[in-house]
Design a protein around this motif. Structure first.
Motif, PDB file in Angstrom:
ATOM      1  N   GLY A  99      -2.283  -1.580  -3.537  1.00 35.79           N
ATOM      2  CA  GLY A  99      -2.743  -1.438  -4.922  1.00 35.79           C
ATOM      3  C   GLY A  99      -1.809  -0.536  -5.696  1.00 35.79           C
ATOM      4  N   GLY A 100      -1.981  -0.541  -7.016  1.00 35.49           N
ATOM      5  CA  GLY A 100      -1.068   0.209  -7.867  1.00 35.49           C
ATOM      6  C   GLY A 100      -1.582   1.589  -8.246  1.00 35.49           C
ATOM      7  N   ASP A 101      -2.811   1.917  -7.798  1.00 37.13           N
ATOM      8  CA  ASP A 101      -3.436   3.178  -8.205  1.00 37.13           C
ATOM      9  C   ASP A 101      -3.420   3.291  -9.733  1.00 37.13           C
ATOM     10  OD1 ASP A 101      -4.826   5.406  -7.554  1.00 37.13           O
ATOM     11  OD2 ASP A 101      -3.079   6.684  -7.178  1.00 37.13           O
ATOM     12  N   SER A 102      -3.621   2.167 -10.399  1.00 38.25           N
ATOM     13  CA  SER A 102      -3.550   2.117 -11.866  1.00 38.25           C
ATOM     14  C   SER A 102      -4.690   1.259 -12.398  1.00 38.25           C
ATOM     15  CB  SER A 102      -2.226   1.495 -12.316  1.00 38.25           C
ATOM     16  OG  SER A 102      -1.153   2.331 -12.021  1.00 38.25           O
ATOM     17  N   ILE A 124      -8.328  -0.787  -5.355  1.00 39.17           N
ATOM     18  CA  ILE A 124      -7.817  -0.821  -3.981  1.00 39.17           C
ATOM     19  C   ILE A 124      -7.642   0.593  -3.432  1.00 39.17           C
ATOM     20  CG2 ILE A 124      -5.607  -1.146  -2.781  1.00 39.17           C
ATOM     21  CD1 ILE A 124      -6.812  -3.771  -2.821  1.00 39.17           C
ATOM     22  N   ASP A 125      -8.106   0.780  -2.208  1.00 37.66           N
ATOM     23  CA  ASP A 125      -7.763   1.983  -1.459  1.00 37.66           C
ATOM     24  C   ASP A 125      -6.584   1.609  -0.556  1.00 37.66           C
ATOM     25  OD1 ASP A 125      -7.480   3.953   0.449  1.00 37.66           O
ATOM     26  OD2 ASP A 125      -9.644   4.313   0.653  1.00 37.66           O
ATOM     27  N   ALA A 126      -5.395   2.112  -0.897  1.00 38.15           N
ATOM     28  CA  ALA A 126      -4.184   1.730  -0.150  1.00 38.15           C
ATOM     29  C   ALA A 126      -3.776   2.805   0.849  1.00 38.15           C
ATOM     30  CB  ALA A 126      -3.045   1.439  -1.124  1.00 38.15           C
ATOM     31  N   SER A 127      -4.757   3.610   1.309  1.00 39.88           N
ATOM     32  CA  SER A 127      -4.366   4.732   2.178  1.00 39.88           C
ATOM     33  C   SER A 127      -3.927   4.268   3.569  1.00 39.88           C
ATOM     34  CB  SER A 127      -5.483   5.778   2.266  1.00 39.88           C
ATOM     35  OG  SER A 127      -6.690   5.172   2.583  1.00 39.88           O
ATOM     36  N   PHE A 181       1.901   2.718 -14.562  1.00 32.66           N
ATOM     37  CA  PHE A 181       1.529   1.557 -15.377  1.00 32.66           C
ATOM     38  C   PHE A 181       2.271   1.499 -16.718  1.00 32.66           C
ATOM     39  CE2 PHE A 181      -1.299  -0.661 -18.393  1.00 32.66           C
ATOM     40  CZ  PHE A 181      -1.273  -1.911 -17.794  1.00 32.66           C
ATOM     41  N   GLU A 182       2.324   2.617 -17.439  1.00 28.81           N
ATOM     42  CA  GLU A 182       2.926   2.569 -18.781  1.00 28.81           C
ATOM     43  C   GLU A 182       4.422   2.247 -18.694  1.00 28.81           C
ATOM     44  OE1 GLU A 182       0.268   4.471 -18.125  1.00 28.81           O
ATOM     45  OE2 GLU A 182      -0.980   3.412 -19.589  1.00 28.81           O
ATOM     46  N   ASP A 183       5.126   2.831 -17.689  1.00 29.85           N
ATOM     47  CA  ASP A 183       6.554   2.505 -17.502  1.00 29.85           C
ATOM     48  C   ASP A 183       6.720   1.035 -17.138  1.00 29.85           C
ATOM     49  OD1 ASP A 183       7.149   5.076 -17.971  1.00 29.85           O
ATOM     50  OD2 ASP A 183       7.542   5.620 -15.875  1.00 29.85           O
ATOM     51  N   GLY A 184       5.860   0.569 -16.243  1.00 25.43           N
ATOM     52  CA  GLY A 184       5.947  -0.830 -15.812  1.00 25.43           C
ATOM     53  C   GLY A 184       5.704  -1.789 -16.972  1.00 25.43           C
ATOM     54  N   ILE A 185       4.745  -1.444 -17.827  1.00 20.06           N
ATOM     55  CA  ILE A 185       4.450  -2.313 -18.973  1.00 20.06           C
ATOM     56  C   ILE A 185       5.638  -2.338 -19.941  1.00 20.06           C
ATOM     57  CG2 ILE A 185       3.112  -2.349 -21.139  1.00 20.06           C
ATOM     58  CD1 ILE A 185       1.709  -3.853 -18.995  1.00 20.06           C
ATOM     59  N   ARG A 186       6.231  -1.163 -20.187  1.00 21.66           N
ATOM     60  CA  ARG A 186       7.404  -1.140 -21.087  1.00 21.66           C
ATOM     61  C   ARG A 186       8.517  -2.017 -20.529  1.00 21.66           C
ATOM     62  NH1 ARG A 186       5.881   3.984 -22.488  1.00 21.66           N
ATOM     63  NH2 ARG A 186       6.854   4.911 -20.658  1.00 21.66           N
TER      64      ARG A 186
END
Ligand code: NAD
Length: 364
Positions: free
Chosen positions: A251-254, A308-311, A325-330
Motif C-alpha cells: 500500500g501507499g500509506d496515502s 492496507i497494512d504493509a508492515s 501522494f502530492e509529489d506523485g500526483i504532480r
C-alpha cells in the motif's frame, strides 16, 4: 541471466514493471499480452528495441499459446498482470472478467505446473509464479482498521470476486501441487501509462478539456493510493526474496477520499497550467479547475474504504513506498500533459470518457 514472463505487460502496471525490471535487473523480459482495449504497444515503445525484451501477442486463456511461450522462452519467473481491471466495466459485463481473471489464471497456473514438473532441479528450485492481486478482494472497511494478509476475503464487485477466485486458485496450486506461488495484494495504483478510463487520468484529461469532473456519490470513498513504480519495485522484491506460498500486502500509506484526490489534481493543474490560461475553461467562463467538480449518481455496490497494512513486506523484505501522494500526483499530471499523443493513441476508437458501470439491471 533470468527470464521473466510478464503476462499483461502492455497494460498500465505491467508496462511500468517492464521498464523497472529492465532498468534495475539484468533479466530478459518476455511479454504475453492479448492487447485488449486496455493494452497497447504504445506503452512499450521505450523498450521495444531493447535486446532483453520480447513481445508475444496472445491470450492467457488459450492453453496452446501459453504452453508455446513457456517452451520457447523457458522463464524463471512468471508475473501475471493480465486481467480485466476496471470495476465499472465488471458491473456492465462480468463474463469476460471470469474468463480472463479466473479461467486465464487457471490456464497459466496449470501450464506453469507442468512446465516446472518437466524442468531440471535448478529451474524448479528458483521458479516463481507471482499473481498480482488487489486489496479489493478484502471488501470494504469502516472508518477504522486496515487490511492485513489474514483478513478474510469478502469481494463485492464482479471484478473483485474474479480476482479473489484467481487468488484462491493460486493458493490451491501451491498447497496441492507445490507450485512456488506468491500473491501480492495491492491498493489503488496511479502514475504514467494508466488507461484514461480510471479516476486519476480521466480527471486530468477532462479538466484540461474543460469538461465536468464527476464525483461518484458524496466523494467520501477512501482509497490508499500507491505510485505505480513503487508497486513495481515491491513486486521485484517479492520475486527476489518472498517466501513461496505467502501473500504480501502493498500500500501507499496515502489514504485519500475521492474529493481529496480531485483537489490534489486541480491544485497540481493550477500550478502547471493555470485555469486562467486554459481556453477550454475560459470559454465556459470558469476561473478554476475546482469549479468543474460535479456530484453524480454513485457506483452500485461502491466499497467505502480500503486501507492496507504493509508492515509484513516492510518487515520481511524491507520494501516501503518512495513517493508521497502530492509529489506523485504532480509527476502524474506533468506526465499526462507531456504525453497527449500517447493518450490519443491508446484511446482511439475505444473510449472517449463516457460514464461506465451503471447497468445493474439483469442481462441475458
Ligand atoms: P490494465 O487493464 O491496465 O492492463 C491489463 C493488461 O492485461 C492489458 O495489457 C490487457 O491487454 C491484458 N490482458 C487482458 N486480458 C488478457 C488476456 N486474456 N490474455 C492476455 N492479456 C490480457 O490493468 P492494470 O491496472 O495494469 O492492472 C494489472 C494487474 O494489477 C491486474 O491484475 C489488476 O487486477 C491488478 N491491480 C491493479 C491495481 C490498479 O490500481 N490498477 C491495483 C491492484 C491490483
Amino acid at each position: 541471466m533470468k527470464t521473466i514472463l510478464v503476462t499483461g505487460g502492455a497494460g498500465f502496471i505491467g508496462s511500468n514493471f517492464i521498464r523497472v525490471a529492465l532498468a534495475q535487473t539484468r533479466a530478459r523480459v518476455v511479454v504475453l499480452d492479448a492487447l485488449t482495449y486496455a493494452g497497447s504497444r504504445h506503452s512499450l515503445a521505450a523498450v521495444a528495441d531493447d535486446p532483453r525484451f520480447a513481445f508475444v501477442h496472445g491470450d492467457i486463456t488459450e492453453r496452446a499459446t501459453v504452453d508455446a511461450v513457456l517452451r520457447e522462452h523457458q522463464p524463471d519467473w512468471i508475473v501475471n498482470f493480465a486481467a480485466e481491471s476496471h470495476v465499472d466495466r465488471s458491473i456492465d459485463g462480468p463474463r469476460v472478467f471470469v474468463r480472463t481473471n479466473v479461467m486465464g489464471v487457471l490456464e497459466l497456473l496449470d501450464a506453469a505446473r507442468h512446465f516446472v514438473a518437466a524442468a531440471d532441479a535448478a529451474r524448479r528450485e528458483g521458479f516463481r509464479f507471482l499473481q498480482v492481486s488487489t486489496d479489493e478482494v478484502y471488501g470494504s472497511l469502516g472508518d477504522e482498521g486496515r487490511f492485513v494478509e489474514t483478513t478474510p476475503y469478502a469481494p463485492n464487485s464482479p471484478y473483485a470476486a474474479s480476482k479473489a477466485g484467481a487468488d484462491h486458485l493460486a493458493s490451491a496450486f501451491h498447497a496441492t501441487y507445490g507450485l512456488p506461488v506468491l500473491i501480492t495484494n495491492c491498493s489503488n495504483n496511479y502514475g504514467p501509462y494508466q488507461f484514461p478510463e480510471k479516476l486519476i487520468p480521466l480527471m486530468i484529461q477532462s479538466a484540461l478539456a474543460g469538461k465536468d469532473l464527476p464525483i461518484y456519490g458524496d466523494g467520501q470513498n477512501v482509497r490508499d493510493w500507491l505510485y505505480v513504480t513503487d508497486h513495481c519495485e515491491g513486486i521485484l522484491r517479492v520475486l527476489e526474496s518472498g517466501r513461496p506460498g505467502e501473500k504480501y500486502n502493498l500500500g501507499g500509506d496515502s489514504e485519500r477520499t475521492n474529493l481529496q484526490v480531485l483537489d490534489a489534481i486541480c491544485a497540481a493543474l493550477e500550478a502547471i497550467v493555470p485555469a486562467a490560461s486554459n481556453d477550454a475553461l475560459t470559454a465556459r467562463g470558469i476561473g478554476a479547475y475546482a469549479e468543474l467538480r460535479t456530484f453524480v449518481r454513485d457506483r452500485p455496490g461502491h466499497d467505502r474504504r480500503y486501507a492496507i497494512d504493509a508492515s509484513k513486506i516492510a518487515g520481511e523484505l524491507g520494501w516501503r513506498p518512495r513517493h508521497g501522494f502530492e509529489d506523485g500526483i504532480r509527476a502524474t499530471v506533468q506526465w499526462y500533459l507531456e504525453n497527449r499523443t500517447w493518450c490519443a493513441a491508446v484511446q482511439a476508437g475505444k473510449y472517449q470518457g463516457e460514464r461506465l458501470g451503471l447497468s445493474t439491471e439483469a442481462k441475458p
